[in-house]
Design a protein around this motif. Structure first.
Motif, mmCIF file in Angstrom:
data_model
loop_
_atom_site.group_PDB
_atom_site.id
_atom_site.type_symbol
_atom_site.label_atom_id
_atom_site.label_comp_id
_atom_site.label_asym_id
_atom_site.label_seq_id
_atom_site.Cartn_x
_atom_site.Cartn_y
_atom_site.Cartn_z
ATOM 1 N N ARG A 93 0.831 -1.215 0.000
ATOM 2 C CA ARG A 93 0.000 0.000 0.000
ATOM 3 C C ARG A 93 0.855 1.251 0.000
ATOM 4 N NH1 ARG A 93 -4.344 0.892 4.561
ATOM 5 N NH2 ARG A 93 -5.111 2.402 3.044
ATOM 6 N N VAL A 153 -2.013 -14.403 2.135
ATOM 7 C CA VAL A 153 -2.682 -13.155 1.757
ATOM 8 C C VAL A 153 -3.680 -13.485 0.657
ATOM 9 C CG1 VAL A 153 -2.393 -10.800 0.891
ATOM 10 C CG2 VAL A 153 -0.637 -11.807 2.364
ATOM 11 N N PRO A 186 -7.581 -1.632 6.174
ATOM 12 C CA PRO A 186 -6.567 -2.255 5.314
ATOM 13 C C PRO A 186 -7.139 -3.371 4.449
ATOM 14 C CG PRO A 186 -6.324 -3.077 7.552
ATOM 15 C CD PRO A 186 -7.496 -2.121 7.562
ATOM 16 N N TYR A 236 -3.779 -4.601 12.762
ATOM 17 C CA TYR A 236 -2.950 -5.155 11.698
ATOM 18 C C TYR A 236 -1.615 -4.443 11.503
ATOM 19 C CZ TYR A 236 -7.227 -7.642 10.695
ATOM 20 O OH TYR A 236 -8.325 -8.437 10.808
ATOM 21 N N LYS A 237 -1.195 -3.640 12.478
ATOM 22 C CA LYS A 237 0.116 -3.004 12.374
ATOM 23 C C LYS A 237 0.877 -3.209 13.680
ATOM 24 C CE LYS A 237 0.762 0.718 9.711
ATOM 25 N NZ LYS A 237 0.616 2.059 9.091
ATOM 26 N N GLU A 238 2.192 -3.044 13.603
ATOM 27 C CA GLU A 238 3.045 -3.146 14.783
ATOM 28 C C GLU A 238 3.141 -1.779 15.449
ATOM 29 O OE1 GLU A 238 4.781 -5.500 16.291
ATOM 30 O OE2 GLU A 238 4.252 -7.162 14.955
ATOM 31 N N ASN A 281 -6.130 -10.453 4.501
ATOM 32 C CA ASN A 281 -4.960 -9.781 3.918
ATOM 33 C C ASN A 281 -3.726 -9.898 4.817
ATOM 34 O OD1 ASN A 281 -6.452 -8.922 1.719
ATOM 35 N ND2 ASN A 281 -7.045 -6.997 2.712
ATOM 36 N N PHE A 282 -3.934 -10.431 6.014
ATOM 37 C CA PHE A 282 -2.846 -10.480 6.988
ATOM 38 C C PHE A 282 -2.648 -11.887 7.540
ATOM 39 C CE2 PHE A 282 -4.026 -6.147 6.527
ATOM 40 C CZ PHE A 282 -2.826 -5.460 6.602
#
Lengths: 451, 451
Positions: A114, A204, B63, B106-108, B142-143
């Motif tokens: 992205r 994914v 996302p 979904y992020k760190e 997606n993850f």
């Protein structure tokens, strides 16, 4: 001229070290000491690079504090996050390519895909992705991992990461979005392709929520020079950034790398090999030498040993005689190619610890040229003619002064030698570099006709 | 006036839907159909928002592809990534706050902390973080997750995520970086604080590689209105963005939320409650109504039912009579507060499926005002006086037209009513909003004296 030589050098401006690449750069009287976090400073640097017709600016990255030594790369202890910085600079530049490093070790491929697609769109097709495996073991503790993944595991993950990211970039065909107001058709469902990736590291199963990048795929850059790094580069890279101390080693590296290319299906059959180059320059050789010495005097020996310890993979050298030889090093899980370079310099050239850190702290194993504007330009042309480089990632030792000098005095001499362009070509970063635009993996005709 | 009312409305411009918030906005004759991915369009929108003295622009995010219906929020199927877009717009604006949504699912946290600190630095202290748990189940695939984490688990993770991110922002004291060239001291090691976080979801044991943000911490925004969402907001948020259909429900929400604040140690004792507001306006009530009808006519019933199915959590309503009642819904793992709102509207107001989608597709449960410029301004002032809002997140139904209309015609009327500022205040987004700057958790004096 060998067959691999290009007529025109490709030039990158390696600007992550906001104060400059020399270890003591931030202490230089003219250095902008907060340069690594000063947006106005970066706007100026990017404009200068564009004035010098640089093809791109380049940002390295590691998701941890860069160095534990407070005297050390002080200017780089705290830095901008690369994607936000390049997105900002996209608005203040017109032609400059924008290449950011993004770790395949500590980020999710969906997020990376992205971000680069978005930067490519924002900049009108000027994005590049330097695909790295993070080599700093400090980073693991910032991401909840008990230890840094080992070298080969990082490269396997990187290769799969690349497949996922490029697959996501192809989620929407180039002509997937007719946006037909009358007919009420925003997109064409036949031209939408959810990724179906199930591999060892990633699963994914959706499509990216941004359209196909302007360049098809942002330009792919690789910086690994280990065996695994070269294999990954041969499969994926369009530009390879590498640390080579001299043209002989540079030529050997380029030959080795280019010999691997034929084994992989590639859109662009060739790869651009760009060694790093740290120029200390001035009107005369003597002034250039004085400028170099001025910076070297600002490095403390304690810092030099600490930095070398870090560069060999975290082995503490402070107990050894600085004028004695490099001891035999235990195995390390860090950057393999730089460590091998240091061991080779110690063995083949007989350098002591002091000589090694003096050599390495200047530019961390990259080529260093100390000489007049004309000498720097001629040296660069020699690398090109020897097939040792398709161009360089220029590492100004201090900023902004050393970039200004290069643009104002070295660039005109490169042009006079006939090895550098007189103006930017039109188009995207790919167009400017002469790289073909990758067709979508779903394109009906897979013939690689370019644009 | 209740004690919670402010004299001046805080205004956000909610601009993630690049074509506008109405479901059929992209089909509007004046809409920029590719607006969600058009950087020039966003530069213009941000400038217009700044001309209208908006406190900030706001970007939601998820996302994954937003909607599977091709006729639907077409303008939002493919969008910019928010951090790159706001970093770009930081360079083309001067006063506008820049608030991005970033998922805690979904992020760190290390990456999120870096990105917002970097945006805050690039923009000179104008960043805000809308801390969300992703409510779209599509994102999980997606993850690599087999299923979307459940609602409560997402909120527990979000709370811990907040602790890690704010802890990382405090890694370096405000005065940690003397950058003393003469003395060779870039930073003061006593003012550097590696985080030592070990919790159920995250283990982060290092310090951030960027200095403390200009604002101490970027402004914290929360948008959850469920029970768990309100508790998290009461603990962490400085702005709460919420969907409230009318001033009565808005007041009840604000009272409920503000009653919770006293149980938490907060730097800013109050919270700014900003409902979304979608204004259909024009010189007269009749013209405003015509503009509304024009957009409603562009929605196909098939799309309306599909969107309502999505809004209730993915339950397919296409087999039911559109003029009949909403069926009893099975349990869902999606957005709970919006689903509850829809069920309440069906039960209390007796709306049919068609009436529900007509109501919800306009602004997805947010307040809608259809009326003259003066009516819109007066309605906003009424919410303020009723204690139902400290301001609004304005959701222009189509772009750029509806934002231009608001800025040119509604803003002057708000000013005339005495409920809106005449010019920007100096300083950071916090300064403009009257929010105190959080001291570092390591500050010797913990007295909250502000600036």
């Amino acid at each position: 001229m060998t067959v691999t030589a290009r007529r025109e050098l490709v030039l990158g401006a390696y600007l992550s070290y906001g104060t400059g690449h020399h270890a003591a750069a931030w202490r230089h009287p003219e250095a902008v000491a907060d340069g690594a976090q000063n947006i106005g400073h970066y706007v100026n640097l990017a404009r200068t690079a564009e004035r010098g017709l640089f093809d791109f600016m380049f940002l390295s990255d590691t998701p941890s504090v860069f160095n534990d030594d407070q005297d050390g790369y002080g200017g780089r202890v705290v830095v901008f996050e690369p994607m936000t910085l390049l997105s900002a600079l996209a608005m203040t530049t017109t032609h400059l390519g924008l290449i950011a490093t993004s770790s395949t070790t500590y980020k999710e491929p969906y997020n990376v895909a992205r971000e680069f697609a978005s930067l490519d769109l924002i900049s009108g097709g000027r994005a590049g992705w330097n695909l790295v495996t993070s080599s700093k073991s400090d980073a693991a503790r910032n991401f909840g991992l008990p230890a840094h993944p080992d070298h080969d595991a990082r490269y396997e993950r990187a290769a799969e990461f690349y497949d996922v990211v490029t697959g996501l970039w192809d989620s929407w065909d180039d002509d997937a979005l007719p946006r037909d107001k009358e007919g009420g058709r925003f997109y064409d469902p036949r031209r939408r392709h959810p990724l179906r990736h199930e591999g060892p590291a990633f699963r994914v199963l959706g499509e990216l929520n941004i359209s196909r990048p302007v360049q098809g795929h942002p330009v792919i850059v690789q910086a690994g020079s280990s065996e695994a790094g070269k294999e990954l580069a041969a499969r994926t890279a369009e530009i390879v950034f590498t640390a080579q101390p001299d043209p002989e080693r540079g030529s050997a590296f380029a030959r080795d790398l280019k010999a691997r290319l034929g084994r992989f299906p590639r859109v662009n059959p060739d790869v651009l090999v760009l060694p790093g180059l740290c120029p200390f320059t001035g009107p005369t050789d003597e002034i250039a030498r004085e400028r170099f010495e001025q910076l070297q005097r600002l490095i403390h020996p304690r810092l030099g040993v600490a930095m070398l310890s870090d560069l060999v993979g975290g082995f503490d050298l402070s107990g050894y005689d600085v004028d004695g030889p490099l001891p035999r090093l235990p195995p390390s899980n860090g950057n393999q190619s730089r460590r091998a370079l240091i061991e080779r310099l110690a063995r083949e050239d007989g350098l002591s610890i002091r000589q090694l850190y003096e050599r390495m702290t200047v530019a961390r194993g990259h080529a260093v040229v100390i000489g007049s504007y004309q000498r720097v330009a001629e040296t660069m042309a020699e690398w090109l003619e020897a097939g040792a480089a398709d161009g360089f990632n220029i590492m100004p030792p201090y900023l902004p002064g050393a970039l200004d000098e290069f643009v104002d005095h070295v660039v005109p001499r490169l042009q006079a030698l006939g090895v550098y362009k007189q103006s930017y070509r039109d188009g995207t970063l790919r167009d400017k570099l002469g790289l073909l635009r990758p067709p979508s993996r779903y394109a009906r005709s897979r013939v690689l006709t370019g644009r």
